[in-house]
Scaffold this motif. Structure first.
Motif, PDB file in Angstrom:
ATOM      1  N   HIS A   1       4.346   8.404   0.393  1.00 56.07           N
ATOM      2  CA  HIS A   1       5.761   8.915  -0.319  1.00 56.07           C
ATOM      3  C   HIS A   1       5.813  10.451   0.249  1.00 56.07           C
ATOM      4  CE1 HIS A   1       6.389   5.494  -3.172  1.00 56.07           C
ATOM      5  NE2 HIS A   1       4.977   5.234  -2.916  1.00 56.07           N
TER       6      HIS A   1
ATOM      7  N   HIS B   1       2.329   2.387   2.745  1.00 61.15           N
ATOM      8  CA  HIS B   1       2.593   2.465   1.658  1.00 61.15           C
ATOM      9  C   HIS B   1       2.568   4.023   1.299  1.00 61.15           C
ATOM     10  CE1 HIS B   1       4.006   0.950  -2.217  1.00 61.15           C
ATOM     11  NE2 HIS B   1       4.039   2.767  -1.970  1.00 61.15           N
TER      12      HIS B   1
ATOM     13  N   LYS C   1      12.566  -2.209  -0.542  1.00 59.23           N
ATOM     14  CA  LYS C   1      11.076  -2.043  -1.082  1.00 59.23           C
ATOM     15  C   LYS C   1      11.565  -2.736  -2.856  1.00 59.23           C
ATOM     16  CE  LYS C   1       7.649   0.661  -3.699  1.00 59.23           C
ATOM     17  NZ  LYS C   1       7.868   2.119  -3.674  1.00 59.23           N
TER      18      LYS C   1
ATOM     19  N   HIS D   1       0.000  -2.986  -3.699  1.00 61.20           N
ATOM     20  CA  HIS D   1      -0.997  -2.641  -5.358  1.00 61.20           C
ATOM     21  C   HIS D   1      -2.016  -3.358  -5.534  1.00 61.20           C
ATOM     22  CE1 HIS D   1       1.648   0.385  -4.575  1.00 61.20           C
ATOM     23  NE2 HIS D   1       2.924   0.199  -5.486  1.00 61.20           N
TER      24      HIS D   1
ATOM     25  N   ASP E   1      -0.724   5.152  -0.741  1.00 61.56           N
ATOM     26  CA  ASP E   1       0.687   5.798  -2.013  1.00 61.56           C
ATOM     27  C   ASP E   1       0.416   6.705  -2.262  1.00 61.56           C
ATOM     28  OD1 ASP E   1       2.771   4.810  -3.370  1.00 61.56           O
ATOM     29  OD2 ASP E   1       1.899   3.817  -5.417  1.00 61.56           O
TER      30      ASP E   1
HETATM   31 ZN   LIG Z   1       4.742   3.684  -3.696  1.00 58.72          ZN
END
Ligand SMILES: [Zn+2]
Length: 334
Positions: free
Chosen positions: A30, A28, A151, A213, A270
């Motif tokens: 970006h 996870h 997602k 999360h 993340d």
């Molecule tokens: Zn994310």
């Protein structure tokens, strides 16, 4: 179409990767989070595309030096996914990058989707489902790069009508293609349980779902409930200090490991190479360690100090991501 458990390769920006070659995988992350509509109205002075590409290549190569072979970029539409831009990075780094499809909204979809679709003003097919299936089977934005992850998002607002539509379309795409489902969940309201309910009802095996999360939670009962239903728990925000402290994440992680749950935990950050939403100047001040190196530089050494074994780390960083991405029964050679 391949069945839900037949994948032995994972699509990446630079071609299919054998499951055996995934290596350590961050599930996870970006690369570039953008806000195209905002960026057009309010140009982003901090963003320069060529520099962004160079930064990403350097960052990912350093991460590769730390031992990570594969990164899943969960940047989907709604977060400014730009597959052509990521492809420029992927072709010049040793890191393998997996693309995702889905839609990022925790409340409402763009007006287009509200007016177009089955039974809507402009009656027609479910364009979300079309998009997700097409991204997985044909490729994204004409790049030919197929998505290896779906997602979905729900947050403090829970399952709004539009969020539910995204979940339903993702579940359909999962059933047709076998690609795993990754969520963004709201830990304080124990939102992962509702996500599991919705996905299970829509025919998604919960062992193909990562509740993202989950590691923001300080509620051990909640985390155990999620795990008991078979999903993977994302401890996927190390360094994201404005959502929870790393100390708390480590405490919860250790408690789950003590209970033998390593086979259901995945680790990530993340983080982003560049984000319009939380720009570099803000990140430097508020979340200085929120990068894709943080696990290897600081968190794994701390976990080892606290008695976490190499076997458990291997399970969380290699074996579990592989099971997530290719499905049960396809783990192959260890
Ligand atoms: Zn994310």
């Amino acid at each position: 179409m391949r069945s839900a458990s037949s994948a032995r390769t994972v699509p990446t920006f630079t071609g299919d990767l054998a499951a055996d070659d995934l290596g350590q995988t961050l599930l996870h992350e970006h690369l570039f989070v953008q806000q195209p509509e905002v960026d057009r109205a309010l140009p982003d002075d901090g963003w320069e595309e060529d520099r962004g590409v160079r930064d990403a290549i350097a960052h990912l190569d350093l991460l590769h030096d730390r031992g990570v072979s594969t990164v899943v970029d969960l940047t989907v539409p709604g977060l400014g996914r730009d597959a052509a831009l990521v492809a420029r990075v992927a072709s010049r780094t040793r890191m393998r990058v997996v693309a995702a499809t889905g839609w990022y909204t925790h409340d409402v979809l763009p007006t287009f989707f509200r007016l177009n679709g089955p039974g809507r003003l402009v009656d027609g097919p479910d364009r979300l489902a079309e998009l997700f299936v097409g991204d997985v089977t044909q490729g994204i934005q004409g790049t030919g790069v197929r998505a290896g992850a779906l997602k979905v998002v729900s947050d403090v607002d829970g399952m709004t009508d539009d969020v539910h539509r995204v979940f339903a379309a993702a579940a359909l795409a999962h059933r047709e293609t076998g690609v795993p489902v990754f969520t963004h969940s709201h830990a304080p309201s124990r939102g992962g349980l509702e996500q599991q309910d919705v996905l299970e009802r829509a025919g998604v095996g919960l062992d193909r779902v990562v509740i993202g999360h989950a590691g923001d939670s300080d509620d051990l009962d909640y985390l155990q409930e999620l795990a008991a239903r078979g999903s993977f728990l994302g401890f996927d925000r190390f360094g994201m200090e404005h959502m929870a402290t790393d100390a708390q994440r480590i405490e919860m992680l250790l408690a789950l490991l003590e209970r033998g749950l390593a086979p259901q935990i995945v680790l990530s950050h993340d983080a982003a190479i560049y984000s319009r939403v939380t720009p570099p100047s803000w990140r430097r001040e508020h979340t200085p360690h929120w990068t894709m190196h943080h696990l290897h530089d600081r968190i794994l050494p701390l976990l080892r100090q606290k008695g976490v074994g190499d076997g458990e780390i291997r399970t969380m960083l290699r074996d579990n991501p592989r099971r997530v991405l290719v499905g049960p029964g396809n783990e192959g050679q260890r």
